[in-house]
Design a protein around this motif. Sequence first.
Motif, PDB file in Angstrom:
ATOM      1  N   ALA A 192      48.991  -2.399  11.034  1.00 11.68           N
ATOM      2  CA  ALA A 192      48.415  -3.659  11.757  1.00 11.68           C
ATOM      3  C   ALA A 192      47.066  -4.136  11.616  1.00 11.68           C
ATOM      4  CB  ALA A 192      49.215  -3.757  13.061  1.00 11.68           C
ATOM      5  N   GLN A 219      47.366  -5.051   4.341  1.00 13.83           N
ATOM      6  CA  GLN A 219      48.264  -5.446   5.171  1.00 13.83           C
ATOM      7  C   GLN A 219      50.001  -6.206   4.826  1.00 13.83           C
ATOM      8  OE1 GLN A 219      47.671  -7.970   8.788  1.00 13.83           O
ATOM      9  NE2 GLN A 219      45.482  -7.481   8.424  1.00 13.83           N
ATOM     10  N   THR A 278      40.221  -0.553   7.162  1.00 12.24           N
ATOM     11  CA  THR A 278      39.148  -0.863   6.932  1.00 12.24           C
ATOM     12  C   THR A 278      37.882   0.247   7.176  1.00 12.24           C
ATOM     13  OG1 THR A 278      39.276  -3.126   6.772  1.00 12.24           O
ATOM     14  CG2 THR A 278      37.101  -2.393   6.656  1.00 12.24           C
ATOM     15  N   THR A 279      38.044   0.773   8.412  1.00  6.54           N
ATOM     16  CA  THR A 279      37.004   1.826   8.882  1.00  6.54           C
ATOM     17  C   THR A 279      37.503   3.116   7.922  1.00  6.54           C
ATOM     18  OG1 THR A 279      37.284   0.856  11.113  1.00  6.54           O
ATOM     19  CG2 THR A 279      36.777   3.376  10.724  1.00  6.54           C
ATOM     20  N   TYR A 337      32.714   3.529  16.886  1.00  3.08           N
ATOM     21  CA  TYR A 337      31.595   2.486  16.984  1.00  3.08           C
ATOM     22  C   TYR A 337      31.316   2.553  18.389  1.00  3.08           C
ATOM     23  CZ  TYR A 337      33.894   0.663  12.778  1.00  3.08           C
ATOM     24  OH  TYR A 337      34.486   0.454  11.307  1.00  3.08           O
TER      25      TYR A 337
HETATM   26  P1  ATP Z   1      42.131  -5.550   9.723  1.00  3.59           P
HETATM   27  O1  ATP Z   1      43.601  -5.358   9.181  1.00  3.59           O
HETATM   28  O2  ATP Z   1      42.348  -6.356  11.066  1.00  3.59           O
HETATM   29  O3  ATP Z   1      41.080  -5.713   8.872  1.00  3.59           O
HETATM   30  P2  ATP Z   1      41.912  -2.819  10.218  1.00  3.59           P
HETATM   31  O4  ATP Z   1      43.275  -1.913  10.271  1.00  3.59           O
HETATM   32  O5  ATP Z   1      41.112  -2.683   8.956  1.00  3.59           O
HETATM   33  O6  ATP Z   1      42.328  -4.055  10.640  1.00  3.59           O
HETATM   34  P3  ATP Z   1      39.433  -1.786  11.569  1.00  3.59           P
HETATM   35  O7  ATP Z   1      38.789  -2.838  10.745  1.00  3.59           O
HETATM   36  O8  ATP Z   1      39.029  -0.718  10.504  1.00  3.59           O
HETATM   37  O9  ATP Z   1      40.923  -1.964  11.444  1.00  3.59           O
HETATM   38  O10 ATP Z   1      38.965  -1.547  12.896  1.00  3.59           O
HETATM   39  C1  ATP Z   1      39.484  -0.573  13.710  1.00  3.59           C
HETATM   40  C2  ATP Z   1      39.236  -0.606  15.186  1.00  3.59           C
HETATM   41  O11 ATP Z   1      37.776  -0.642  15.155  1.00  3.59           O
HETATM   42  C3  ATP Z   1      39.565  -1.911  15.900  1.00  3.59           C
HETATM   43  O12 ATP Z   1      39.840  -1.707  17.200  1.00  3.59           O
HETATM   44  C4  ATP Z   1      38.100  -2.815  15.711  1.00  3.59           C
HETATM   45  O13 ATP Z   1      38.023  -3.588  16.669  1.00  3.59           O
HETATM   46  C5  ATP Z   1      37.037  -1.609  15.871  1.00  3.59           C
HETATM   47  N1  ATP Z   1      35.733  -1.880  15.072  1.00  3.59           N
HETATM   48  C6  ATP Z   1      35.849  -2.319  13.791  1.00  3.59           C
HETATM   49  N2  ATP Z   1      34.495  -2.523  13.450  1.00  3.59           N
HETATM   50  C7  ATP Z   1      33.710  -2.485  14.369  1.00  3.59           C
HETATM   51  C8  ATP Z   1      32.359  -2.354  14.707  1.00  3.59           C
HETATM   52  N3  ATP Z   1      31.448  -2.663  14.001  1.00  3.59           N
HETATM   53  N4  ATP Z   1      31.862  -2.194  16.050  1.00  3.59           N
HETATM   54  C9  ATP Z   1      32.827  -1.870  16.956  1.00  3.59           C
HETATM   55  N5  ATP Z   1      34.172  -1.722  16.835  1.00  3.59           N
HETATM   56  C10 ATP Z   1      34.707  -2.145  15.388  1.00  3.59           C
END
Ligand code: ATP
Length: 237
Positions: free
Chosen positions: A39, A194, A45-46, A15
Amino acid sequence: MSDVLLHVDEIEVRYGAIKALKGISFEVREGEVVALLGANGAGKTTTQQTVSGMLRPSLGQIVYEGRRIDGIPAHELINLGICHVPEGRRVFPRMTVHENLEMGAFRFKRPDPKLFAHVLELFPRLEERIKQQAGTLSGGEQQMLAIGRALMGKPRLLLLDEPSMGLAPLIVKQIFDIVREVNAEGVTVLIVEQNAAQALGLADRGYVLETGEIVLTGTGRELLADDRVRAAYLGEE
Ligand code: ATP
């Protein structure tokens, strides 16, 4: 050993300047349930959004049914049978339950009536509320609807992003039971959670993500018994 349906190979996703995935690899075999755990902010999600075509990796590749799919947009991947139930459900709030389910079948000329009946059999709660506006459903009902809508697209690979989020334990159990049933009917599942205990109870295999990297992998049973998983994700010492 069954065939590999999805192979994610060293993908990096950014990102802007933030590297959310730092070159992760994993695979999902035909007929499996695979869980991605980690965590908040680990990158679950990414990863899911990259597989579903909502995000593009800056490095690496994704191979599905033997063909490269990274860079193909989400609406085209649906035609290949990759159906995504996003985090937060995202039902169409002003449409009825019925209309939402029909929307799930948009890649076909018309919704398959047998499949429609089957989805209502899986989710009797939706049948009871078939004319209700989706925005007025409870959180659990909306999750059921989001899964039902994805099933109307006849997925070969179902991507579920945190289906348990914000739901009461009893509803979570119902939803996981249905995912198990859908999998038994032949749908391969990649689930982000989670709720590690529930997800690993369901999953054949799992991968644990930490700050954009895979730090642990194993069968559902192995991960459930792993001290690091127990300490970090199951709240045990
Ligand atoms: P959660 O369980 O909280 O949803 P996750 O494991 O799914 O977390 P992601 O949402 O994939 O994590 O986020 C991974 C990293 O990418 C995090 O550091 C988040 O802040 C960053 N991130 C996610 N979406 C964006 C965005 N649109 N712009 C900038 N950074 C992002």
